[in-house]
Scaffold this active site. Structure first.
Site, PDB file in Angstrom:
ATOM      1  N   ARG A   1       4.107 -25.013 -22.532  1.00 47.57           N
ATOM      2  CA  ARG A   1       3.266 -25.701 -21.556  1.00 47.57           C
ATOM      3  C   ARG A   1       1.877 -25.060 -21.576  1.00 47.57           C
ATOM      4  O   ARG A   1       1.723 -23.868 -21.854  1.00 47.57           O
ATOM      5  CB  ARG A   1       3.863 -25.586 -20.154  1.00 47.57           C
ATOM      6  CG  ARG A   1       5.249 -26.209 -20.000  1.00 47.57           C
ATOM      7  CD  ARG A   1       5.754 -26.013 -18.580  1.00 47.57           C
ATOM      8  NE  ARG A   1       7.069 -26.599 -18.363  1.00 47.57           N
ATOM      9  CZ  ARG A   1       8.222 -25.941 -18.444  1.00 47.57           C
ATOM     10  NH1 ARG A   1       8.212 -24.635 -18.730  1.00 47.57           N
ATOM     11  NH2 ARG A   1       9.368 -26.549 -18.240  1.00 47.57           N
TER      12      ARG A   1
ATOM     13  N   HIS B   1      -1.060 -32.295 -23.374  1.00 45.58           N
ATOM     14  CA  HIS B   1       0.391 -32.143 -23.190  1.00 45.58           C
ATOM     15  C   HIS B   1       1.178 -32.826 -24.311  1.00 45.58           C
ATOM     16  O   HIS B   1       2.355 -32.529 -24.514  1.00 45.58           O
ATOM     17  CB  HIS B   1       0.797 -32.725 -21.836  1.00 45.58           C
ATOM     18  CG  HIS B   1       2.159 -32.293 -21.380  1.00 45.58           C
ATOM     19  ND1 HIS B   1       2.489 -30.973 -21.133  1.00 45.58           N
ATOM     20  CD2 HIS B   1       3.298 -33.011 -21.134  1.00 45.58           C
ATOM     21  CE1 HIS B   1       3.746 -30.894 -20.734  1.00 45.58           C
ATOM     22  NE2 HIS B   1       4.257 -32.110 -20.731  1.00 45.58           N
TER      23      HIS B   1
ATOM     24  N   LYS C   1       7.693 -22.662 -14.888  1.00 44.73           N
ATOM     25  CA  LYS C   1       8.099 -23.712 -13.947  1.00 44.73           C
ATOM     26  C   LYS C   1       9.384 -23.303 -13.225  1.00 44.73           C
ATOM     27  O   LYS C   1      10.313 -22.800 -13.845  1.00 44.73           O
ATOM     28  CB  LYS C   1       8.297 -25.024 -14.706  1.00 44.73           C
ATOM     29  CG  LYS C   1       8.259 -26.258 -13.827  1.00 44.73           C
ATOM     30  CD  LYS C   1       8.226 -27.505 -14.690  1.00 44.73           C
ATOM     31  CE  LYS C   1       8.122 -28.757 -13.838  1.00 44.73           C
ATOM     32  NZ  LYS C   1       8.100 -29.983 -14.659  1.00 44.73           N
TER      33      LYS C   1
ATOM     34  N   HIS D   1      13.688 -25.958 -19.972  1.00 44.91           N
ATOM     35  CA  HIS D   1      14.220 -26.981 -19.080  1.00 44.91           C
ATOM     36  C   HIS D   1      15.559 -26.538 -18.504  1.00 44.91           C
ATOM     37  O   HIS D   1      16.350 -25.881 -19.180  1.00 44.91           O
ATOM     38  CB  HIS D   1      14.418 -28.305 -19.830  1.00 44.91           C
ATOM     39  CG  HIS D   1      13.139 -28.965 -20.201  1.00 44.91           C
ATOM     40  ND1 HIS D   1      12.993 -29.779 -21.298  1.00 44.91           N
ATOM     41  CD2 HIS D   1      11.902 -28.923 -19.613  1.00 44.91           C
ATOM     42  CE1 HIS D   1      11.752 -30.216 -21.376  1.00 44.91           C
ATOM     43  NE2 HIS D   1      11.071 -29.714 -20.361  1.00 44.91           N
TER      44      HIS D   1
END
Length: 217
Positions: free
Chosen positions: A45, A146, A70, A180
């Site tokens: 990211r 992105h 995140k 993730h």
């Protein structure tokens, strides 16, 4: 998302490496080459790249330490020898320019050694895009920063297809690499391209050929 072809990504890196220094911003070319290499080559990211410090590069183990990403998670991201060599050269140049460079200094510094922000990186990315020579079809959005992360995910899936690896067995690996919590989040990045459709078609044809031969007998 706009998925960059390998030749377009190489051109972007070449253009970034050729950026001239600016007042108060030395090593501008190597800095942006390193940033785009991590975004494209590791699928990081933008915020993760901005927060990297010099002590987050573990050269001997070829790992990046991604901190406070995140949802407040940390993770380790391995990198290969080519990217490792590029990081070594960049860090050597940083230390040559400032022998007293602190271990907790930003990996990619801006003016007066401050931390680069995503807005600055985005501006440079948009300035270089017209020189990359991309074909943006009518009705298609131009590339965003992105999209380099999207490109990493799609190119990884494509390599698996070409190596006859079952993507379903590796999706959890890719999710972990991208940071993730669930594979469903990774699926958002797996844009279907013509190359992917072609490779999936070859896989299905190889699977179906024996069945068709059996039916014909």
């Amino acid at each position: 998302p706009f998925i960059l072809a390998p030749e377009s990504a190489r051109r972007l890196l070449e253009l970034a490496a050729s950026l001239p220094d600016a007042p108060g911003a030395a090593l501008r070319g190597p800095t942006y080459h390193g940033i785009f290499a991590l975004l494209y080559g590791l699928g990081l990211r933008v915020g993760e790249v901005c927060r990297l410090g010099i002590d987050d590069v573990d050269g001997p183990r070829q790992l990046l330490v991604i901190r406070d990403t995140k949802f407040g998670k940390d993770r380790l991201v391995p990198f290969g020898p080519r990217l490792g060599a590029a990081l070594d050269r960049y860090l050597a140049a940083r230390h040559a320019g400032d022998p007293h460079l602190a271990r907790d200094a930003p990996l990619f510094g801006g003016r007066a050694g401050g931390r680069l922000g995503r807005q600055q990186i985005g501006r440079v990315f948009r300035a270089l895009l017209p020189l990359v020579g991309l074909t943006v079809f009518l009705g298609t959005s131009p590339p965003h920063l992105h999209d380099l992360r999207h490109t990493f995910a799609v190119r990884t899936l494509l390599r698996w297809y070409r190596a006859w690896i079952d993507p379903a067995q590796r999706l959890l690996h890719l999710s972990t690499f991208l940071g993730h919590a669930r594979p469903e989040s990774t699926a958002v990045y797996l844009t279907i391209t013509s190359e992917l459709l072609g490779e999936a078609g070859k896989r299905f044809e190889a699977f179906a050929r024996p069945l068709l031969a059996e039916v014909r007998r």
